[in-house]
Design a protein around this motif. Sequence first.
Motif, PDB file in Angstrom:
ATOM      1  N   LYS A  58      25.073 -19.555  24.359  1.00 29.76           N
ATOM      2  CA  LYS A  58      23.885 -19.052  25.058  1.00 29.76           C
ATOM      3  C   LYS A  58      23.647 -19.840  26.341  1.00 29.76           C
ATOM      4  CE  LYS A  58      18.937 -18.172  24.359  1.00 29.76           C
ATOM      5  NZ  LYS A  58      17.792 -18.296  23.402  1.00 29.76           N
ATOM      6  N   SER A  61      26.178 -18.888  28.974  1.00 32.72           N
ATOM      7  CA  SER A  61      25.951 -17.577  29.594  1.00 32.72           C
ATOM      8  C   SER A  61      24.976 -17.639  30.758  1.00 32.72           C
ATOM      9  CB  SER A  61      25.444 -16.585  28.542  1.00 32.72           C
ATOM     10  OG  SER A  61      24.143 -16.945  28.093  1.00 32.72           O
ATOM     11  N   LEU A  62      24.224 -18.755  30.867  1.00 32.67           N
ATOM     12  CA  LEU A  62      23.272 -18.912  31.969  1.00 32.67           C
ATOM     13  C   LEU A  62      23.975 -19.245  33.284  1.00 32.67           C
ATOM     14  CD1 LEU A  62      20.496 -21.005  30.148  1.00 32.67           C
ATOM     15  CD2 LEU A  62      20.526 -18.533  30.563  1.00 32.67           C
TER      16      LEU A  62
END
Length: 436
Positions: A58, A61-62
């Motif tokens: 997660k 993915s930034l």
Amino acid sequence: MYKYFPHTDNDLKAMLKRVGVDSMDALYAQIPESIRFRGDYKIPSEMSEMEVRQLFEKLGSLNKQLTCFAGMGVYDHYTPAVIPQLLQRSEFLTSYTPYQAEISQGTLHYIFEYQSMMAELTGMDVSNASMYDGTTAAAEAMMMAVTASKKARRVLISGTMNPLTVKVMTHYAHHQGIDLYALPIKDGVTDMEDLKAELAKGDVAGLMVQQPNVFGIVEDYTGFADACHEQKALFMMNCVAADLAVLKTPGEWGADIAVGDGQSLGIPMQFGGPYVGYMCCTEKLIRKMPGRIVGMTKDNRDQRAFVLTLQAREQHIRRQKATSNICSNQSLMALWVTVYLSLMGKQGMKEATQFSYAGAHYLYDELKKTGRFKLVYEQPFFNEFYVNYDGDVETLYQRIIEAGFLVVRMEEGLLIAVTEKRTKEEIDNFVKIAAL
């Protein structure tokens, strides 16, 4: 105290007393309060393996992945898949400095091959076992020149050198009592007349130039080595390693010392490191080199063997006689470069470099056709070029970033680099965004 910290309260008190302070706060008193972190880390107290993996996916993915047209010392070259696979072998990942030759023949062997390849690539007599990175290699070369001169304390550098390298050299020079002087830029290159004028003043230990320079320009250094040697000064070159596959080598220019970063030899950009610096020199300067040199010999059974031939670290000789306190030879990254050069071979190196050159010139020609771009300096460039823009450069820069491309913003415009990884489609899309 935490159970995994080995020091007791009494240990800490004894150490603090030894350095002359009475508390941990006093020890860190010089660190400004504005940059101290006083809160709690945003780290969960416990997570399962699956939850940890999901968390980092997660977070990953930034990140916004940009197509890299940036350079200025770090280049997005292709890494053959076999290299990371080989380097993940435990004997490479866990190896350290090969002090005991009897059990370090493999490590010593590949360092020897690394040195041999770098000496051939630069056209120099010898190479050491590698440096931390290109910037510190340049600083070490500066100090090496002063040591070799014995009396001179001035070192000249071209104004066309990468300012990030110059910052590191300036820091080293300040603490070594070296007077670092930057020659002025003339039409994007180093001016021979300014060089001769500074050399004539005397007290010059050496000159360092860059090839290609910070603007991507390929400079003509004809006569530079002679001018330096006439005044008993060393001629040093800081070069992009991969470009030496086709450009004239430091040895051919008459350089005494060649340094630079080996990142262009297949090492991924990976957020700034780790990289590997290289340093090569003429045979007469070999005993002035920092770090260590691996040599090949024969053992008592007449079999080929590798040993640490020269070790100029303070750890091995009297501190006041040491040429450097380099404590790691960046062995793993030296192996990375060695495998890359072995896989590519001379022809592969030339082809990759020629693709980079062709891509950069195609991109510039297409930008020039728009009527809004031109070179800041009308000089021959290699795979990187410096252009100004007929319009708001900052707006252009932000538009390029938002479109998913990365370039370097400089004072008068943009510094753009192309490697063999950039496709014609990517270049054409870049031009479309830039031409809006």
